[in-house]
Design an enzyme around this catalytic site. Structure first.
Site, PDB file in Angstrom:
ATOM      1  CB  CYS A   1      -9.912   6.700   5.600  1.00 60.51           C
ATOM      2  SG  CYS A   1     -11.608   6.200   5.280  1.00 60.51           S
TER       3      CYS A   1
ATOM      4  CB  CYS B   1     -16.334  12.664  -2.536  1.00 63.07           C
ATOM      5  SG  CYS B   1     -16.965  12.871  -0.877  1.00 63.07           S
TER       6      CYS B   1
ATOM      7  CB  CYS C   1     -19.002  17.073  -1.636  1.00 60.50           C
ATOM      8  SG  CYS C   1     -20.100  17.405  -0.255  1.00 60.50           S
TER       9      CYS C   1
ATOM     10  CG  ASP D   1      24.261  -3.004 -17.334  1.00 58.95           C
ATOM     11  OD1 ASP D   1      25.369  -2.554 -17.639  1.00 58.95           O
ATOM     12  OD2 ASP D   1      24.104  -4.144 -16.857  1.00 58.95           O
TER      13      ASP D   1
ATOM     14  CG  ASP E   1      21.561  -7.378 -14.213  1.00 64.08           C
ATOM     15  OD1 ASP E   1      22.469  -6.586 -14.550  1.00 64.08           O
ATOM     16  OD2 ASP E   1      21.674  -8.611 -14.278  1.00 64.08           O
TER      17      ASP E   1
ATOM     18  CG  ASP F   1     -11.690   0.957   3.940  1.00 65.18           C
ATOM     19  OD1 ASP F   1     -12.018   2.156   4.046  1.00 65.18           O
ATOM     20  OD2 ASP F   1     -12.510   0.026   3.900  1.00 65.18           O
ATOM     21  CB  CYS F   2     -11.015   5.231   1.234  1.00 64.91           C
ATOM     22  SG  CYS F   2     -11.639   6.373   2.481  1.00 64.91           S
TER      23      CYS F   2
END
Length: 742
Positions: free
Chosen positions: A28, A380, A378, A422, A618, A24-25
């Site tokens: 990781c 991090c 480090c 556009d 669009d 979750d990071c």
């Protein structure tokens, strides 16, 4: 995120998608990608720490599935194959030994890393007290605290080294902590591990905070809907709704899916979806979003999108896919960290051994300094600096209805020198109306009736205007066969035995000549900012229609904001030069008119010679130009083709969203620069103080943990971006000019 250089799908490969609990990071994700890189038979790898998923193709004749799953578990993650029973568990379980727990309903102290922080902290406190009460036992408690704290990091460092990542952050901390024990500095070794665990916990919290805004989107869509069946309504699961069904939305309820109002009038609060703070009055024929709140009367709504394809689902999908496109700054940090970490280990080793060996210095002193350099080095904070800011920026944009597909797009938008627009449906409201019908052969009603028949199969705004005009006059529109769209030219169809065409004057002029009176009439329409079309049967003109599409109320103000930001603007339109010039003059924008889709590509290429170019559109005709530009931006109400091709989308359909995208991009890039500066500056200061002998080990770890905390807090500031932007009212000058034009 897609792995750079990921090989093509291996022969006989099967596509697998895993929920990877604990991934979750950003760091990781890097560990998992490096591990997968070492496995033969893998390809098409996509990872996402937002969804905590790993998708890949795997040739099991080269690498069995069990090997992949075993490696993931060895790294400290728990894989669950999507579709399995276990795969339905979305991160509720704790991951053995991992350091970034999902920030869900579980409080931080129930996670493994949280328990590790509490345990090592308690042992440190006990050791400190024993230093006063029983000094003989204090050293042992410090050693126990250090060994218990470093154990999970050492295990992952060993697995990482075995799987091709020997210079990981875990390895640096493990070497520093064990080195401290070997030279008799157990108290500092324990403090180092404790502070590093706190830093890891903070990183996990930051990742969770950045994802919360995305995950909260899921809760916007109600779980049930009132399905109208014959004369009554009954409750059904919202995800069971099918296109074409009719649902009832009571006052105070949320709209269960995207649809069109069939009956009723009410104020709709779209703020949960688009960020629009003012409720919008909607009535029969208007579109509604999934998740919007019905603040007024009872509505019946025809379902236009299923649960998997509604606005909320699309927002979630776009934001999740945003991780697949890294910003250039993120790619640079990735490359830098691959060289940086081994270099740190080499420098630390030289500092530790060269002075004692060559200059007769004390071993203890220089070993201590070498260990401190390992901690200072480090990466991090450096690794976190870019993805934390990008994720926060994308989340902040989503809350304001600005959907951005990736870090690369978010980075580029703020650096464009030109933005091309556009006209129809972008700078104009996309709701044109027929203002004049001039017959040449036949009656006015006949011209309108036949034109509506030819246009009946088209979704172009001009076609809808003609059909609505025929409907308003209650004309009987005949059926059409063999309808064919002629890009940039018109539409043809077989109606009542004749092949009729509704064409632009320029296209019609290639087939027959207009007389002086007809040419003058068309020129007069165009000078008023109207679009003229000709209904003709081969070379025989049957009549002319004039259609006017008013500029959006906020268009002039939005273009002024972009000019204030130093960005040039130009309108690209397939409309005739006179109409384009009339609209452009009122908005204060340059214009290039009478462009076919391929002409727009040529203009985009010309503009790119001056710098990066963004294109806003669009329609289907805009899709090639959106793809060719450096950044394609689609209006949220546009076609699916435009939305899929574009790099960003404006869900609120306000032109001012373009300037907000630019401001958000610049704020995010400033945040990234600040993060990198904080991380490198703090490390530089501690590097000097360590070599001079002023920094001890527990202070050295603060060079990383402290920088991580600063970078995290700074990135999370972006989640509040946009609160200073007030709702805009229509530009008075533009409104006045539009009124005069009418």
């Amino acid at each position: 995120m897609s792995r750079p250089g990921s090989p093509a799908t291996p022969p006989h490969g099967e596509t697998l998608t895993y929920f990877v609990d604990g991934m979750d990071c950003a760091s990781c994700v890097q560990k998992v990608e490096k591990m997968v890189d070492t496995l033969p038979g893998t390809g098409a790898v996509k990872t996402s720490f937002t969804k905590q998923t790993l998708q890949l193709t795997l040739d099991e004749s080269q690498t069995p599935r069990g090997t992949l799953e075993g490696n993931l578990r060895a790294l400290g993650y728990t894989p669950a194959l999507r579709g399995d029973a276990d795969g339905q568990v979305q991160g509720a379980a704790n991951t053995q030994g991992h350091t970034h727990e999902p920030r869900g309903a579980n409080p931080w102290y129930t996670t493994n890393i949280g328990r590790l922080v509490l345990l090592t902290g308690s042992l440190l406190a006990a050791a400190y007290l024993l230093g006063f009460l029983a000094p003989a036992f204090a050293q042992s408690f410090y050693m126990v605290a250090a060994l218990i704290g470093v154990a999970p990091f050492a295990r992952k460092a060993w697995v990482g080294a075995r799987l091709g990542d020997p210079f990981s952050i875990n390895m640096l901390v493990t070497l520093a902590a064990l080195g401290a024990l070997l030279i008799g500095e157990a108290p500092e070794g324990a403090v180092v591990v404790f502070f590093f665990a706190i830093g890891e916990l903070l990183e996990g919290v930051a990742a969770g905070r950045a994802r919360q805004g995305i995950q909260a989107l899921v809760a916007l869509t109600p779980k049930t809907a009132l399905l109208v069946h014959e004369s009554h309504a009954h409750e059904v699961p919202a995800d069971s709704l099918k296109v074409g069904q009719v649902v009832q939305v009571n006052p105070g309820a949320r709209v269960p899916t995207d649809g069109t109002i069939l009956t009723g009038t009410s104020d709709l609060d779209d703020s949960p979806v688009t960020g629009e703070s003012i409720p919008v009055m909607k009535t029969v024929g208007d579109s509604v979003y999934a998740g919007s709140i019905n603040a007024g009367g009872v509505l019946t709504v025809r379902v236009e999108k299923t649960a998997a394809d509604n606005t909320i689902a699309r927002m979630i999908h776009l934001v999740e896919e945003a991780e697949g496109s890294k910003a250039q700054a993120a790619r640079f940090i990735d490359r830098f960290s691959r060289v940086y970490t081994p270099l740190v280990v080499l420098v630390a080793a030289l500092v530790a051994v060269v002075p004692p060996l060559l200059f007769g210095q004390a071993w203890h002193e220089w070993l201590y300094k070498g260990l401190a350099l390992l901690l200072i080095g480090c990466p991090c904070a450096l690794v976190l600096s870019v993805p934390a800011a990008i994720t926060s920026g994308i989340s902040a944009g989503t809350r304001r209805g600005l959907l951005i597909k990736g870090g690369a797009a978010l980075e580029t938008i703020g650096s464009v020198s030109t933005i091309a627009f556009d006209k129809t449906g972008t700078l104009t409201a996309g709701k044109p109306r027929v203002t004049d019908v001039q017959p040449v052969n036949g009656t006015r009603q006949e011209v309108l009736r036949l034109s509506a028949a030819v246009e009946s199969g088209s979704s172009h705004p001009l076609a809808r205007a003609i059909l609505k005009a025929a409907q308003d006059e209650q004309l009987s529109v005949p059926s059409a066969q063999d309808a064919q769209a002629l890009a940039g030219q018109g539409v043809s169809a077989s109606v009542e035995g004749r092949t009729l065409l509704v064409s632009s004057p320029r296209h019609a002029a290639g087939q027959f000549a207009l007389n002086a009176e007809q040419a003058t009439q068309i020129a007069a329409f165009e000078a008023q900012g109207k679009t003229a079309v000709i209904l003709h049967d081969g070379q025989v003109p049957l009549g002319f229609l004039a259609i006017r599409d008013e500029p959006r109320d906020d268009a002039r103000a939005a273009l002024a904001e972009l000019r204030a930001l130093g960005i040039s603007t130009v309108m690209l339109t397939g409309d005739n030069a006179r109409t384009g010039q009339a609209i452009a003059q009122g908005l204060g924008i340059d214009v290039q008119a009478e462009l076919l889709p391929e002409d727009k590509l040529r203009v985009i290429d010309q503009l790119k010679t001056r710098g990066a170019v963004a294109m806003v559109g669009d329609g289907i005709n805009d899709a090639p130009a959106l793809a060719r530009s450096d950044v394609g931006i689609a209006m949220g109400g546009g076609t699916d083709v435009a939305l899929e091709t574009a790099d960003a989308a404006l869900l609120r359909e306000k032109v001012t969203g373009v300037s907000e995208l630019v401001q958000l991009s610049r704020a995010t890039m400033n945040n990234i620069r600040q993060n990198i500066f904080f991380a490198l500056s703090l490390k530089s200061v501690f590097l000097v103080t360590t070599l001079l002998g002023y920094t001890n080990l527990w202070m050295a770890i603060l060079a990383d943990t402290g920088a991580t905390a600063i970078v995290t807090a700074n990135a999370l500031r972006l989640l509040g971006w946009g609160r200073h932007l007030k709702p805009r009212t229509a530009d008075p000058q533009a409104a006045s000019q539009a009124q005069v034009a009418r």
